[in-house]
Design a protein around this motif. Sequence first.
Motif, mmCIF file in Angstrom:
data_model
loop_
_atom_site.group_PDB
_atom_site.id
_atom_site.type_symbol
_atom_site.label_atom_id
_atom_site.label_comp_id
_atom_site.label_asym_id
_atom_site.label_seq_id
_atom_site.Cartn_x
_atom_site.Cartn_y
_atom_site.Cartn_z
ATOM 1 N N TRP A 376 14.517 32.713 0.307
ATOM 2 C CA TRP A 376 13.319 33.539 0.054
ATOM 3 C C TRP A 376 12.479 33.628 1.324
ATOM 4 N N TYR A 377 12.129 32.496 1.890
ATOM 5 C CA TYR A 377 11.270 32.507 3.069
ATOM 6 C C TYR A 377 12.027 33.037 4.294
ATOM 7 N N ALA A 384 9.763 40.708 8.135
ATOM 8 C CA ALA A 384 8.482 40.895 8.820
ATOM 9 C C ALA A 384 8.703 41.430 10.227
ATOM 10 N N ALA A 385 9.708 40.925 10.915
ATOM 11 C CA ALA A 385 10.020 41.432 12.253
ATOM 12 C C ALA A 385 10.527 42.866 12.179
ATOM 13 N N VAL A 474 5.477 35.577 9.074
ATOM 14 C CA VAL A 474 5.470 36.400 7.870
ATOM 15 C C VAL A 474 4.162 36.160 7.117
ATOM 16 N N SER A 475 3.649 37.216 6.508
ATOM 17 C CA SER A 475 2.384 37.103 5.783
ATOM 18 C C SER A 475 2.643 36.807 4.309
ATOM 19 N N TRP A 476 1.638 36.269 3.644
ATOM 20 C CA TRP A 476 1.764 35.963 2.224
ATOM 21 C C TRP A 476 1.950 37.209 1.364
ATOM 22 N N PRO A 477 1.306 38.335 1.659
ATOM 23 C CA PRO A 477 1.601 39.540 0.855
ATOM 24 C C PRO A 477 3.060 39.967 0.939
ATOM 25 N N ALA A 481 5.582 40.186 -2.186
ATOM 26 C CA ALA A 481 6.253 41.442 -2.521
ATOM 27 C C ALA A 481 7.756 41.233 -2.684
ATOM 28 N N SER A 482 8.367 40.521 -1.761
ATOM 29 C CA SER A 482 9.815 40.309 -1.858
ATOM 30 C C SER A 482 10.156 39.437 -3.056
#
Length: 609
Positions: A376-377, A384-385, A474-477, A481-482
């Motif tokens: 997941w992370y 994000a990139a 990577v941001s929390w939003p 979302a993912s």
Amino acid sequence: MSAALITAIVLPALVGAALATGGRFAERAAVTVSLATAAIMAIAATIGAVTRAEVTGGVPRLLTDSGPDFRVDALAAVVLPTVVWIGFLVLVFATADRTRPAARFHGLMLIFLAAVVVTVTATGLPFLLAAWEVMGATSYALIGFRWQDRARVAGGFTAFTVTRAGDLGMYLAAGAVVAGGGSWSLTALQSLPGPWVHVAAAGLLAAGFGKAAQLPFSFWISRAMEGPSAVSALLHSAAMVAMGGYLLLRVDPLLGGTGWAGPTAAWVGAATAIVLGIVALAQRDLKQVLAASTASQLGFVVLAAGVGSVSGGAAQLVAHAATKALLFLTAGAWLTATGTKQFTGLRGVAARWPAVGVLATVGAMSLAGLPPLSLWYAKDVVLAAALEEQPWLYTAGLAGAALAAAYSARIIALLWRRAGTPEASWDDEEHGTRQVPRLAIVPMVVLTAAAAGLALLGTPLLHPLLAPLSGPAVSWPELAASAAIAVIVILLTLWRTPIIRIGAHWFGLERAAVTVVATPTLRLAAVLARLDDRFGTAVDLSGRALGQAARAVRALDERGPAAATGWVGSGVAVLGRLARRPQTGQVHHYYIGATVTVAVAAVLLLVVR
């Protein structure tokens, strides 16, 4: 501590060679020696990763630069322990699964692991090329390990030839270094002059795509599933396939410096994640689902290399290695127990062996990208990139992630839904052992903990390991979302599992490769062979003619000018004897001669007129 890194390379190579060639003499002690060697190797590699070990002086300086031949940098420090510990766990499973003959199997696996360690730590092309070749050769031997079965050998041959086609790019890159007069160091390839930097980038892209089973090479990984379960668990999780993505992460500066290689890698990775995700959804063989998902998940690593997110690619590679090794081991355990890997024979299998079923479910949930599990992370760091690079690339990555959730949910549904399959099918002695050895569960438990907990790599607790690597945070939003997409797709799939037929035959990739590449190559080879035969025949004939001429000249030379003079003298003597015959002294003979001469002259005059 360079001694630790040397141990991690030399010890398994020597022990593996001894076991692989020892035959029945090594069979009795093979398992004990192999597991002890793998454990020492894993400990040594971990020490090397922690101490950032370097080894210098392995080859003459004219082939390498003044730097170390092997080095554990920030990227290798994350990948190296992952590879060797998964290798050790897979060998434990192979021991429980009773893979035989043990000496040859464990020997080949140790040699393969040694080649992977060299691939991870090599700083220049010479050693990387050598390790790349050993990986390819041993993978062929391992996939076709049960050589009595032609289908298995054919599967190994397909995997070997297809990856070898991509491996030619490595030689192309080496040729670019020679022609451009550049450095052998991987970190200096972007400094090659003129067009050679583009040649090197193209070559390494081909090599990475081939090993990582990216489009258009992806179909070879389907045929590689003919190998033993332990082989699939190592080669297609942490080792050979992963090394294709690792290579592209290693040469990220080269890809980014060309202007075209980075975007090419990014879009090929995104396309592979989508196309092979569809292929995974269409399969009805558990190992084929895992094979297609491997190429799809490695697409995110290649995407990360293309957008410059080395940290995201490393996290994805490590998390995927643990998750996929777990799933391959559970599939192997059920294959041994039930004698099948087809969905029709595996439905509800988790109810029969609930411990393995729970572990496999955790692996499938990680593969789906559910929080807080590791993939997941890791996947979101890559996405994000991609979002910073290009929104459409991010959208394609999200589509690949959604497909991952769908085929993972399909695996979960397979494991727990009975669907009317009689339990007697699992108890048929002709189709399986009807048991999962307890020792086989031990490595699964360890891998489950890794698949669940490696997301900590992105938290402040372990983030310093990845801090030296490039890539945006990577941001929390984006994480939310993912995760929401994964949850929605999983619920929809579990509610009504879709029947996908497109992609069931891997979109005809193998057929296309045979039509476009293999058949024309074989025909060209046949034409060249005929030309070679004719040329050889002409050379043979010309050789015979030259031999005859030489013999004639030799004969003339042996006889010499005196012989020719003798022939002339003999001819003159004969003419002289003929000339004396008309000189008889009798008048009527002269009249006859004159009459004949006049008659001949008259005839000639008439003819001429």
